[in-house]
Design an enzyme around this catalytic site. Structure first.
Site, mmCIF file in Angstrom:
data_model
loop_
_atom_site.group_PDB
_atom_site.id
_atom_site.type_symbol
_atom_site.label_atom_id
_atom_site.label_comp_id
_atom_site.label_asym_id
_atom_site.label_seq_id
_atom_site.Cartn_x
_atom_site.Cartn_y
_atom_site.Cartn_z
ATOM 1 N N ASN A 9 -32.107 -16.802 25.086
ATOM 2 C CA ASN A 9 -32.053 -16.382 26.196
ATOM 3 C C ASN A 9 -30.660 -16.689 27.151
ATOM 4 O O ASN A 9 -30.597 -18.036 27.229
ATOM 5 C CB ASN A 9 -33.373 -17.496 26.943
ATOM 6 C CG ASN A 9 -33.475 -17.192 28.359
ATOM 7 O OD1 ASN A 9 -32.850 -16.211 29.127
ATOM 8 N ND2 ASN A 9 -33.946 -18.028 29.080
ATOM 9 N N TRP A 10 -30.046 -15.816 27.388
ATOM 10 C CA TRP A 10 -28.691 -16.061 27.983
ATOM 11 C C TRP A 10 -28.775 -16.352 29.460
ATOM 12 O O TRP A 10 -27.626 -16.688 29.901
ATOM 13 C CB TRP A 10 -27.853 -14.771 27.662
ATOM 14 C CG TRP A 10 -27.529 -14.463 26.247
ATOM 15 C CD1 TRP A 10 -28.112 -15.022 25.271
ATOM 16 C CD2 TRP A 10 -26.981 -13.294 25.870
ATOM 17 N NE1 TRP A 10 -27.481 -14.278 24.146
ATOM 18 C CE2 TRP A 10 -26.967 -13.142 24.517
ATOM 19 C CE3 TRP A 10 -26.370 -12.180 26.571
ATOM 20 C CZ2 TRP A 10 -26.471 -12.062 23.891
ATOM 21 C CZ3 TRP A 10 -25.482 -11.152 25.916
ATOM 22 C CH2 TRP A 10 -25.497 -11.103 24.483
ATOM 23 N N LYS A 11 -29.935 -16.351 29.877
ATOM 24 C CA LYS A 11 -30.125 -16.527 31.345
ATOM 25 C C LYS A 11 -28.926 -15.858 32.179
ATOM 26 O O LYS A 11 -28.496 -14.695 32.031
ATOM 27 C CB LYS A 11 -29.866 -18.105 31.724
ATOM 28 C CG LYS A 11 -30.743 -18.572 30.774
ATOM 29 C CD LYS A 11 -31.003 -20.358 31.021
ATOM 30 C CE LYS A 11 -31.752 -20.935 30.164
ATOM 31 N NZ LYS A 11 -32.103 -22.467 30.589
ATOM 32 N N HIS A 94 -41.063 -17.862 32.481
ATOM 33 C CA HIS A 94 -39.618 -18.919 32.243
ATOM 34 C C HIS A 94 -40.010 -19.843 33.405
ATOM 35 O O HIS A 94 -40.061 -19.605 34.554
ATOM 36 C CB HIS A 94 -38.370 -18.283 31.792
ATOM 37 C CG HIS A 94 -37.577 -19.329 31.609
ATOM 38 N ND1 HIS A 94 -36.941 -20.218 32.198
ATOM 39 C CD2 HIS A 94 -37.090 -19.338 30.225
ATOM 40 C CE1 HIS A 94 -36.158 -21.102 31.451
ATOM 41 N NE2 HIS A 94 -36.089 -20.667 30.258
ATOM 42 N N GLU A 96 -38.073 -21.546 34.791
ATOM 43 C CA GLU A 96 -37.210 -21.292 36.067
ATOM 44 C C GLU A 96 -37.174 -20.184 36.907
ATOM 45 O O GLU A 96 -37.191 -20.469 38.187
ATOM 46 C CB GLU A 96 -35.407 -20.950 35.363
ATOM 47 C CG GLU A 96 -34.957 -22.304 34.962
ATOM 48 C CD GLU A 96 -33.864 -21.967 33.608
ATOM 49 O OE1 GLU A 96 -33.492 -20.521 33.573
ATOM 50 O OE2 GLU A 96 -33.625 -22.944 32.750
ATOM 51 N N GLU A 165 -42.738 -24.098 26.097
ATOM 52 C CA GLU A 165 -41.308 -25.067 26.870
ATOM 53 C C GLU A 165 -41.423 -25.910 27.673
ATOM 54 O O GLU A 165 -41.732 -25.739 28.813
ATOM 55 C CB GLU A 165 -40.489 -23.917 27.606
ATOM 56 C CG GLU A 165 -40.126 -22.750 26.543
ATOM 57 C CD GLU A 165 -38.825 -22.030 26.770
ATOM 58 O OE1 GLU A 165 -37.723 -21.973 26.009
ATOM 59 O OE2 GLU A 165 -38.591 -21.369 28.140
ATOM 60 N N GLY A 171 -32.836 -27.352 28.882
ATOM 61 C CA GLY A 171 -31.321 -27.541 29.293
ATOM 62 C C GLY A 171 -31.102 -29.144 29.454
ATOM 63 O O GLY A 171 -29.863 -29.219 30.404
ATOM 64 N N SER A 211 -33.848 -27.164 24.508
ATOM 65 C CA SER A 211 -32.733 -28.090 23.968
ATOM 66 C C SER A 211 -32.743 -28.135 22.439
ATOM 67 O O SER A 211 -32.289 -28.825 21.546
ATOM 68 C CB SER A 211 -32.724 -29.648 24.269
ATOM 69 O OG SER A 211 -32.498 -29.620 25.775
ATOM 70 N N GLY A 232 -31.994 -21.493 24.686
ATOM 71 C CA GLY A 232 -31.035 -21.203 25.889
ATOM 72 C C GLY A 232 -29.432 -21.476 25.429
ATOM 73 O O GLY A 232 -28.924 -20.650 24.993
#
Ligand code: PEP
Length: 250
Positions: A9-11, A94, A96, A165, A171, A211, A232
């Site tokens: 997941n490149w965000k 997700h 976020e 997650e 992160g 992570s 991530g």
């Protein structure tokens, strides 16, 4: 045997030039034939990714999808649009998106239905906050996210993937122990067997995210109910991502 999956997941990261280099490095690597490797770039990089990865075994996913078919929803991208440019997957829920865009389980249920009805295989993300873990609510939160998010969704559509997650691990560098992750994954599989049936639950890939890096991935992926990872930060560097993709037990 369930499919082993590593998804990056490149965000909201990487220029088109950087993305091109990363895609080409992943595409030219020798990857384990039994594992599924996936990149999940920002919307603006999806066409580049599907074009450059056409004919390879690497799949492309988007980071979210509209709950609507089409219409006056400025800024949204529909499932049909994603399918049209060659996406096979989409992240739904997700943390976020849940946190910054207030996406709740009912909205995510509509996003999942949109994705599935357009042939996309969604990755439904669930997980508890640190406060919920400290209050001993992890398993009940996960159950609620599954019951509400998967309401009226059967197991006979495009394959659904779950990503566990824990929010406190995303992160932050704080990875769940393999035992903590396995406990949650076993519970998810149990809940899926209640919602669907044991066979469908047994076939559903459940990924761990939070992570994961090249040093901790092997111990996490070795757990019985962990079928790979949603990565991530470590997915932005080809060396780290490829080494995670190679860390499944023989
Ligand atoms: C993620 O964003 O899904 C994620 C797991 O991030 P990170 O690997 O950076 O914790």
């Amino acid at each position: 045997m369930r499919r082993q999956i590593v998804a990056g997941n490149w965000k909201m990261n990487l220029t088109l030039d950087e993305a091109t280099h990363l895609i080409d490095a992943i595409a030219s690597a020798s990857l384990p034939p039994d594992s599924k490797i996936m990149v999940i770039p920002p919307f603006t990089h999806l066409a580049l990714a599907t074009h450059r990865l056409a004919g390879t075994a690497i799949s492309v996913g988007a980071q979210t999808v509209s709950p609507h078919d089409n219409g006056a929803y400025t800024g949204d991208i529909s499932a049909a649009m994603l399918a049209e440019i060659g996406c096979q997957h989409v992240l739904v829920g997700h943390s976020e998106r849940r946190q910054y865009h207030h996406e709740d389980n009912d909205l995510l249920n509509r996003q999942l239905k949109q994705a599935l009805s357009h042939g996309l295989s969604p990755i439904y993300c669930i997980g508890e906050t640190v406060a919920q873990r400290e209050a001993n609510e992890t398993l009940s939160i996960i159950s609620t996210q599954l019951i509400q998010g998967l309401a009226d969704i059967t197991s006979d559509g495009p394959p659904l993937i779950i990503a566990y997650e824990p929010v406190w691990a995303i992160g932050t560098g704080k990875v769940a122990t393999p035992e903590q992750a396995e406990e949650a994954h076993a519970h998810i599989r149990q809940q899926l067997s209640t919602l669907w049936d044991a066979d469908a639950a047994n076939q559903c890939p459940i990924l761990y995210g939070g992570s994961v890096n090249a040093d901790n991935s092997a111990a996490i992926f070795a757990q019985a109910n962990i079928d790979g990872g949603l990565i991530g930060g470590a997915s932005l560097k080809s060396d780290a991502f490829l080494s995670i993709a190679q860390s499944f037990e023989e």
